[in-house]
Design a protein around this motif. Structure first.
Motif, PDB file in Angstrom:
ATOM      1  N   GLU A 156     -34.889  64.515  58.608  1.00 56.46           N
ATOM      2  CA  GLU A 156     -35.321  65.723  58.379  1.00 56.46           C
ATOM      3  C   GLU A 156     -36.631  66.165  58.718  1.00 56.46           C
ATOM      4  O   GLU A 156     -37.258  67.214  59.355  1.00 56.46           O
ATOM      5  N   ALA A 157     -37.443  65.253  57.960  1.00 52.72           N
ATOM      6  CA  ALA A 157     -38.813  65.533  58.005  1.00 52.72           C
ATOM      7  C   ALA A 157     -39.622  65.226  59.120  1.00 52.72           C
ATOM      8  O   ALA A 157     -40.414  65.903  59.501  1.00 52.72           O
ATOM      9  N   VAL A 158     -39.243  63.940  59.950  1.00 54.25           N
ATOM     10  CA  VAL A 158     -40.107  63.572  60.807  1.00 54.25           C
ATOM     11  C   VAL A 158     -39.284  63.031  62.069  1.00 54.25           C
ATOM     12  O   VAL A 158     -39.528  62.247  63.176  1.00 54.25           O
ATOM     13  N   GLY A 159     -37.826  63.374  62.054  1.00 49.66           N
ATOM     14  CA  GLY A 159     -36.930  62.965  62.989  1.00 49.66           C
ATOM     15  C   GLY A 159     -36.894  63.456  64.493  1.00 49.66           C
ATOM     16  O   GLY A 159     -36.199  62.975  65.250  1.00 49.66           O
ATOM     17  N   LYS A 160     -38.091  64.514  64.570  1.00 43.19           N
ATOM     18  CA  LYS A 160     -38.049  64.921  65.876  1.00 43.19           C
ATOM     19  C   LYS A 160     -38.726  63.969  67.136  1.00 43.19           C
ATOM     20  O   LYS A 160     -38.063  63.980  68.212  1.00 43.19           O
ATOM     21  N   ASP A 161     -39.470  63.015  66.571  1.00 47.00           N
ATOM     22  CA  ASP A 161     -39.986  62.035  67.341  1.00 47.00           C
ATOM     23  C   ASP A 161     -39.770  60.734  66.861  1.00 47.00           C
ATOM     24  O   ASP A 161     -40.231  60.519  65.793  1.00 47.00           O
ATOM     25  N   VAL A 162     -39.149  59.900  67.758  1.00 51.37           N
ATOM     26  CA  VAL A 162     -38.752  58.533  67.303  1.00 51.37           C
ATOM     27  C   VAL A 162     -40.112  57.689  66.872  1.00 51.37           C
ATOM     28  O   VAL A 162     -40.219  56.909  66.213  1.00 51.37           O
ATOM     29  N   ARG A 163     -41.245  57.953  67.790  1.00 47.60           N
ATOM     30  CA  ARG A 163     -42.518  57.090  67.508  1.00 47.60           C
ATOM     31  C   ARG A 163     -42.970  57.473  66.276  1.00 47.60           C
ATOM     32  O   ARG A 163     -43.409  56.647  65.365  1.00 47.60           O
ATOM     33  N   GLU A 164     -42.950  58.784  65.748  1.00 46.18           N
ATOM     34  CA  GLU A 164     -43.139  59.299  64.699  1.00 46.18           C
ATOM     35  C   GLU A 164     -42.431  58.642  63.277  1.00 46.18           C
ATOM     36  O   GLU A 164     -42.936  58.207  62.250  1.00 46.18           O
ATOM     37  N   LEU A 165     -41.288  58.669  63.706  1.00 46.74           N
ATOM     38  CA  LEU A 165     -40.177  58.184  62.610  1.00 46.74           C
ATOM     39  C   LEU A 165     -40.537  56.726  62.149  1.00 46.74           C
ATOM     40  O   LEU A 165     -40.595  56.376  61.360  1.00 46.74           O
ATOM     41  N   ALA A 166     -40.696  56.125  63.563  1.00 46.09           N
ATOM     42  CA  ALA A 166     -41.310  54.512  63.350  1.00 46.09           C
ATOM     43  C   ALA A 166     -42.524  54.431  62.285  1.00 46.09           C
ATOM     44  O   ALA A 166     -42.256  53.624  61.400  1.00 46.09           O
ATOM     45  N   ALA A 167     -43.481  55.365  62.609  1.00 47.53           N
ATOM     46  CA  ALA A 167     -44.699  55.303  62.055  1.00 47.53           C
ATOM     47  C   ALA A 167     -44.429  55.662  60.444  1.00 47.53           C
ATOM     48  O   ALA A 167     -45.023  54.864  59.389  1.00 47.53           O
ATOM     49  N   ALA A 168     -43.679  56.528  60.310  1.00 44.73           N
ATOM     50  CA  ALA A 168     -43.397  57.033  58.760  1.00 44.73           C
ATOM     51  C   ALA A 168     -42.843  56.055  57.971  1.00 44.73           C
ATOM     52  O   ALA A 168     -42.927  55.720  56.890  1.00 44.73           O
ATOM     53  N   CYS A 169     -41.742  55.106  58.689  1.00 42.32           N
ATOM     54  CA  CYS A 169     -40.956  54.098  57.923  1.00 42.32           C
ATOM     55  C   CYS A 169     -42.172  52.896  57.751  1.00 42.32           C
ATOM     56  O   CYS A 169     -41.991  52.478  56.448  1.00 42.32           O
TER      57      CYS A 169
END
Length: 319
Positions: A156-169
């Protein structure tokens, strides 16, 4: 992949760039570990014959790994050179080809597969279900645990962009210890636009008018635009309608059928029990009106969202 596992032919197929980059990097790392020189060939600006030249034996011997990116947008000359290269023996040369999808380059793909190339699929990560699966795999790969609420909060917080999601993980893995839950995710990413919108929507759908309005005003005060908030409201109401009409079945089964994540099905099931069909219709109409106003059709976008929230909470109360 170990040095001994370097394939002579590899095909990285699919549109998800994050996965493509990782797959190509694994092959390149293995090739370098085996002592190969890595040569990169991009489809853009390809000069005819250069691939054959790169593949020619070196006067100094040694092995080569040729990486071809962008086969899906390659000129005919590159495709012909690839087919020519694949038509003969590849002495001391390994070939990695990345194709983003579509029909262009299909003959090269078919030839690679016929010759037994290692194939890595990189499908698009679009739905929340896909993103939830991606997050769980990221943490499993890092041998870390994340709760279902943690997965939900991160998507919900960063799922708009997969690259950002990977970086958040990667950030959470590096900066935290123990099991990651929604509280930990909120500490790092709770201020993101998407997270603010979901908080407002959660409160509104739960019938908590005061809390929804408080969260809305806080979000606006911190610079969040009303448009994504309305989009999240609409998305959550549509999920209630989809899950409410889907009938019985396990969360996993319904999630697969509806293109949702299991946690979204569970959340929608808990919420829809407090709604009537008429109430959902009224709420959806209110969000549609707010969407028109926040996109230029009204004078006061914030007031439009406030009015929609009040209408939604009243519609739920009328259950």
């Amino acid at each position: 992949m170990t040095a001994a596992a370097v394939p002579s032919l590899a095909l990285v197929s699919g549109p998800e760039e994050v996965l493509v980059e990782r797959a190509v990097a694994r092959f390149v790392t293995a090739a370098k570990a085996a002592g190969a020189d890595v040569i990169r060939v991009d489809a853009t600006g390809y000069e005819p014959g250069s691939l054959i030249l790169h593949a020619s034996p070196s006067l100094f011997g040694g092995t080569k790994c040729i990486v071809v990116r962008g086969l899906h947008e390659s000129p005919d000359e590159l495709q012909l050179d690839l087919l020519s290269l694949l038509g003969g023996p590849l002495d001391d040369v390994s070939l990695v080809v990345a194709h983003g999808g579509g029909m262009k380059g299909k003959k090269v793909i078919d030839t690679l597969k016929k010759l037994g190339a290692d194939v890595v699929d990189c499908p698009a990560i679009k739905s929340d279900r896909d993103k939830s699966d991606f997050v769980m795999k990221e943490f499993a790969r890092a041998r870390r645990k994340i709760t279902s609420d943690g997965v939900r909060a991160l998507v919900e917080a960063v799922g708009k962009d997969v690259r950002e999601l990977a970086a958040a993980c990667a950030q959470l893995v590096a900066d935290t210890e123990g099991t990651i839950d929604d509280a930990v995710v909120d500490t790092y990413h709770g201020g993101k636009v998407e997270a603010s919108g979901f908080r407002v929507a959660d409160a509104a759908v739960a019938g908590q008018a005061g809390e929804a309005l408080r969260l809305l005003r806080h979000a606006i005060a911190t610079g969040v635009d009303p448009v994504p908030i309305v989009a999240v409201l609409a998305s959550q109401l549509r999920q209630l309608i989809k899950v409410g009409a889907a009938g019985r079945g396990s969360s996993a089964q319904l999630a697969k059928t509806l293109g949702m994540a299991p946690w979204q099905v569970d959340r929608a099931r808990r919420a829809v029990a407090h709604w009537s069909g008429d109430g959902l219709a009224v709420a959806l109409q209110a969000v549609a009106a707010a969407d028109f106003e926040v996109k230029g059709g009204g004078r006061d976008p914030v007031y439009a969202v406030e009015r929609a929230i009040l209408t939604i909470t009243r519609a739920r109360a009328g259950h």
